[in-house]
Design a protein around this motif. Structure first.
Motif, PDB file in Angstrom:
ATOM      1  N   ALA A 152       0.841  -1.205   0.000  1.00  0.00           N
ATOM      2  CA  ALA A 152       0.000   0.000   0.000  1.00  0.00           C
ATOM      3  C   ALA A 152       0.876   1.255   0.000  1.00  0.00           C
ATOM      4  CB  ALA A 152      -0.933  -0.012   1.211  1.00  0.00           C
ATOM      5  N   GLN A 153       1.925   1.261   0.816  1.00  0.00           N
ATOM      6  CA  GLN A 153       2.808   2.437   0.889  1.00  0.00           C
ATOM      7  C   GLN A 153       3.523   2.668  -0.443  1.00  0.00           C
ATOM      8  OE1 GLN A 153       2.804   4.623   3.172  1.00  0.00           O
ATOM      9  NE2 GLN A 153       2.027   3.618   4.996  1.00  0.00           N
ATOM     10  N   GLN A 154       3.930   1.587  -1.110  1.00  0.00           N
ATOM     11  CA  GLN A 154       4.586   1.730  -2.416  1.00  0.00           C
ATOM     12  C   GLN A 154       3.609   2.290  -3.448  1.00  0.00           C
ATOM     13  OE1 GLN A 154       7.945   1.376  -3.236  1.00  0.00           O
ATOM     14  NE2 GLN A 154       7.136   2.441  -5.015  1.00  0.00           N
ATOM     15  N   ASN A 155       2.356   1.796  -3.423  1.00  0.00           N
ATOM     16  CA  ASN A 155       1.334   2.330  -4.329  1.00  0.00           C
ATOM     17  C   ASN A 155       1.141   3.822  -4.101  1.00  0.00           C
ATOM     18  OD1 ASN A 155       0.868  -0.188  -5.425  1.00  0.00           O
ATOM     19  ND2 ASN A 155      -1.000  -0.571  -4.259  1.00  0.00           N
ATOM     20  N   LEU A 156       1.143   4.239  -2.842  1.00  0.00           N
ATOM     21  CA  LEU A 156       0.951   5.655  -2.517  1.00  0.00           C
ATOM     22  C   LEU A 156       2.132   6.495  -2.994  1.00  0.00           C
ATOM     23  CD1 LEU A 156      -0.667   5.411   1.017  1.00  0.00           C
ATOM     24  CD2 LEU A 156      -1.772   6.079  -1.134  1.00  0.00           C
ATOM     25  N   ALA A 157       3.334   5.965  -2.868  1.00  0.00           N
ATOM     26  CA  ALA A 157       4.519   6.695  -3.344  1.00  0.00           C
ATOM     27  C   ALA A 157       4.446   6.891  -4.854  1.00  0.00           C
ATOM     28  CB  ALA A 157       5.793   5.946  -2.956  1.00  0.00           C
ATOM     29  N   ASP A 158       4.078   5.847  -5.579  1.00  0.00           N
ATOM     30  CA  ASP A 158       3.942   5.941  -7.042  1.00  0.00           C
ATOM     31  C   ASP A 158       2.834   6.920  -7.419  1.00  0.00           C
ATOM     32  OD1 ASP A 158       5.916   4.008  -7.169  1.00  0.00           O
ATOM     33  OD2 ASP A 158       4.528   2.361  -7.636  1.00  0.00           O
ATOM     34  N   ALA A 159       1.707   6.834  -6.710  1.00  0.00           N
ATOM     35  CA  ALA A 159       0.573   7.715  -7.001  1.00  0.00           C
ATOM     36  C   ALA A 159       0.930   9.172  -6.706  1.00  0.00           C
ATOM     37  CB  ALA A 159      -0.651   7.286  -6.192  1.00  0.00           C
ATOM     38  N   SER A 160       1.682   9.405  -5.641  1.00  0.00           N
ATOM     39  CA  SER A 160       2.099  10.770  -5.299  1.00  0.00           C
ATOM     40  C   SER A 160       2.978  11.357  -6.401  1.00  0.00           C
ATOM     41  CB  SER A 160       2.855  10.788  -3.966  1.00  0.00           C
ATOM     42  OG  SER A 160       1.997  10.435  -2.911  1.00  0.00           O
ATOM     43  N   ASP A 161       3.886  10.554  -6.917  1.00  0.00           N
ATOM     44  CA  ASP A 161       4.743  11.003  -8.027  1.00  0.00           C
ATOM     45  C   ASP A 161       3.886  11.380  -9.241  1.00  0.00           C
ATOM     46  OD1 ASP A 161       6.980  10.571  -6.480  1.00  0.00           O
ATOM     47  OD2 ASP A 161       7.499   8.657  -7.440  1.00  0.00           O
ATOM     48  N   ASN A 162       2.904  10.528  -9.562  1.00  0.00           N
ATOM     49  CA  ASN A 162       2.007  10.819 -10.685  1.00  0.00           C
ATOM     50  C   ASN A 162       1.215  12.097 -10.443  1.00  0.00           C
ATOM     51  OD1 ASN A 162       2.841   8.555 -12.021  1.00  0.00           O
ATOM     52  ND2 ASN A 162       0.905   7.457 -11.905  1.00  0.00           N
ATOM     53  N   ALA A 163       0.742  12.273  -9.217  1.00  0.00           N
ATOM     54  CA  ALA A 163      -0.058  13.455  -8.878  1.00  0.00           C
ATOM     55  C   ALA A 163       0.774  14.729  -9.009  1.00  0.00           C
ATOM     56  CB  ALA A 163      -0.621  13.322  -7.464  1.00  0.00           C
ATOM     57  N   ARG A 164       2.028  14.680  -8.541  1.00  0.00           N
ATOM     58  CA  ARG A 164       2.923  15.838  -8.682  1.00  0.00           C
ATOM     59  C   ARG A 164       3.147  16.148 -10.154  1.00  0.00           C
ATOM     60  NH1 ARG A 164       4.730  14.549  -3.769  1.00  0.00           N
ATOM     61  NH2 ARG A 164       5.990  12.768  -4.326  1.00  0.00           N
ATOM     62  N   GLY A 165       3.336  15.102 -10.947  1.00  0.00           N
ATOM     63  CA  GLY A 165       3.530  15.264 -12.382  1.00  0.00           C
ATOM     64  C   GLY A 165       2.322  15.874 -13.076  1.00  0.00           C
ATOM     65  N   ALA A 166       1.131  15.672 -12.493  1.00  0.00           N
ATOM     66  CA  ALA A 166      -0.101  16.220 -13.066  1.00  0.00           C
ATOM     67  C   ALA A 166      -0.418  17.607 -12.518  1.00  0.00           C
ATOM     68  CB  ALA A 166      -1.259  15.268 -12.798  1.00  0.00           C
ATOM     69  N   GLY A 167       0.441  18.114 -11.622  1.00  0.00           N
ATOM     70  CA  GLY A 167       0.274  19.491 -11.170  1.00  0.00           C
ATOM     71  C   GLY A 167      -0.155  19.707  -9.736  1.00  0.00           C
ATOM     72  N   ALA A 168      -0.486  18.648  -9.013  1.00  0.00           N
ATOM     73  CA  ALA A 168      -0.897  18.818  -7.607  1.00  0.00           C
ATOM     74  C   ALA A 168       0.326  19.192  -6.767  1.00  0.00           C
ATOM     75  CB  ALA A 168      -1.533  17.543  -7.074  1.00  0.00           C
ATOM     76  N   THR A 169       0.136  20.116  -5.837  1.00  0.00           N
ATOM     77  CA  THR A 169       1.246  20.541  -4.978  1.00  0.00           C
ATOM     78  C   THR A 169       1.014  20.184  -3.513  1.00  0.00           C
ATOM     79  OG1 THR A 169       0.265  22.737  -4.795  1.00  0.00           O
ATOM     80  CG2 THR A 169       1.956  22.431  -6.489  1.00  0.00           C
ATOM     81  N   LYS A 170      -0.243  20.134  -3.086  1.00  0.00           N
ATOM     82  CA  LYS A 170      -0.565  19.766  -1.698  1.00  0.00           C
ATOM     83  C   LYS A 170      -1.072  18.331  -1.713  1.00  0.00           C
ATOM     84  CE  LYS A 170      -2.497  24.325  -1.096  1.00  0.00           C
ATOM     85  NZ  LYS A 170      -3.765  24.987  -0.794  1.00  0.00           N
ATOM     86  N   ILE A 171      -0.201  17.402  -1.335  1.00  0.00           N
ATOM     87  CA  ILE A 171      -0.540  15.979  -1.417  1.00  0.00           C
ATOM     88  C   ILE A 171      -0.357  15.324  -0.054  1.00  0.00           C
ATOM     89  CG2 ILE A 171       0.018  13.768  -2.499  1.00  0.00           C
ATOM     90  CD1 ILE A 171       1.192  15.429  -4.862  1.00  0.00           C
ATOM     91  N   GLU A 172      -1.378  14.604   0.373  1.00  0.00           N
ATOM     92  CA  GLU A 172      -1.299  13.792   1.588  1.00  0.00           C
ATOM     93  C   GLU A 172      -1.609  12.355   1.191  1.00  0.00           C
ATOM     94  OE1 GLU A 172      -4.044  15.366   4.461  1.00  0.00           O
ATOM     95  OE2 GLU A 172      -3.181  17.381   4.355  1.00  0.00           O
ATOM     96  N   THR A 173      -1.081  11.402   1.948  1.00  0.00           N
ATOM     97  CA  THR A 173      -1.384   9.995   1.678  1.00  0.00           C
ATOM     98  C   THR A 173      -1.838   9.318   2.957  1.00  0.00           C
ATOM     99  OG1 THR A 173       0.898   9.297   2.071  1.00  0.00           O
ATOM    100  CG2 THR A 173       0.299   9.847  -0.211  1.00  0.00           C
ATOM    101  N   THR A 174      -2.651   8.293   2.791  1.00  0.00           N
ATOM    102  CA  THR A 174      -3.124   7.543   3.950  1.00  0.00           C
ATOM    103  C   THR A 174      -3.448   6.110   3.540  1.00  0.00           C
ATOM    104  OG1 THR A 174      -4.731   7.512   5.768  1.00  0.00           O
ATOM    105  CG2 THR A 174      -5.529   8.299   3.640  1.00  0.00           C
ATOM    106  N   VAL A 175      -3.233   5.186   4.435  1.00  0.00           N
ATOM    107  CA  VAL A 175      -3.599   3.787   4.201  1.00  0.00           C
ATOM    108  C   VAL A 175      -4.647   3.384   5.230  1.00  0.00           C
ATOM    109  CG1 VAL A 175      -1.393   3.082   3.192  1.00  0.00           C
ATOM    110  CG2 VAL A 175      -1.737   2.865   5.641  1.00  0.00           C
ATOM    111  N   ARG A 176      -5.483   2.460   4.829  1.00  0.00           N
ATOM    112  CA  ARG A 176      -6.503   1.926   5.727  1.00  0.00           C
ATOM    113  C   ARG A 176      -6.589   0.418   5.517  1.00  0.00           C
ATOM    114  NH1 ARG A 176      -6.780   6.683   6.910  1.00  0.00           N
ATOM    115  NH2 ARG A 176      -8.504   7.840   7.797  1.00  0.00           N
ATOM    116  N   ALA A 177      -6.656  -0.319   6.598  1.00  0.00           N
ATOM    117  CA  ALA A 177      -6.883  -1.758   6.506  1.00  0.00           C
ATOM    118  C   ALA A 177      -8.353  -1.990   6.206  1.00  0.00           C
ATOM    119  CB  ALA A 177      -6.493  -2.435   7.811  1.00  0.00           C
ATOM    120  N   GLY A 178      -8.635  -2.943   5.329  1.00  0.00           N
ATOM    121  CA  GLY A 178     -10.016  -3.287   5.031  1.00  0.00           C
ATOM    122  C   GLY A 178     -10.330  -3.212   3.555  1.00  0.00           C
ATOM    123  N   ALA A 179     -11.608  -3.361   3.252  1.00  0.00           N
ATOM    124  CA  ALA A 179     -12.075  -3.363   1.874  1.00  0.00           C
ATOM    125  C   ALA A 179     -12.033  -1.948   1.299  1.00  0.00           C
ATOM    126  CB  ALA A 179     -13.491  -3.922   1.822  1.00  0.00           C
TER     127      ALA A 179
END
Length: 147
Positions: A66-93
């Motif tokens: 999950a953390q690796q997915n978030l790191a990759d997604a954050s990179d993509n989001a920065r590349g698309a122009g987002a500057t304020k990015i937070e990440t979070t993981v949750r156990a469950g469906a």
């Protein structure tokens, strides 16, 4: 409810479809100068994962993936122009995890991909995009990521 979005939640499971949703959410966040909150659900073990009948989302076992997915997604989001990015993981469906994140952050918009919405399983059992659209108290954008 304000006219502008200030907190936008998007979920990722690491798939190409979810990364397209992340990019779309990032562009919206950039346009509104909003905070983009990228979430990822994971199952703590195979027994928990096997309780779900869903086939429309990637099964993520463990927090590390999950953390690796978030790191990759954050990179993509920065590349698309987002500057304020937070990440979070949750156990469950995925649906429950996204609803928790939306509620915990008081999000104004939830962005999800359309994977599973038109499949037979999705029509019979529900899909992540359809279920979050029904349950969410905020606006939901379903991004057309899969034909």
């Amino acid at each position: 409810m304000s006219e502008n979005y200030s907190k936008i939640v998007v979920g990722t499971d690491g798939s190409k479809s979810s990364m397209l949703a992340v990019e779309r959410a990032a562009k919206i966040a950039a346009a509104f100068d909003a905070t983009l909150i990228i979430g990822c659900a994971y199952y703590e073990n195979k027994e928990e994962a096997s309780k779900t009948l869903r086939q429309d989302s990637v099964t993520i076992l463990g927090d590390d993936t999950a953390q690796q997915n978030l790191a990759d997604a954050s990179d993509n989001a920065r590349g698309a122009g987002a500057t304020k990015i937070e990440t979070t993981v949750r156990a469950g469906a995925p649906v429950e995890a996204l609803m928790q994140i939306v509620n915990d952050t008081n999000a104004d918009l939830l962005v999800v991909g359309n994977r599973g919405i038109n499949s037979l399983t999705g029509r019979l059992l529900g899909s992540v995009p359809a279920d979050v659209a029904r349950q969410s108290d905020c606006d939901v954008m379903i991004v057309h990521t899969i034909a």
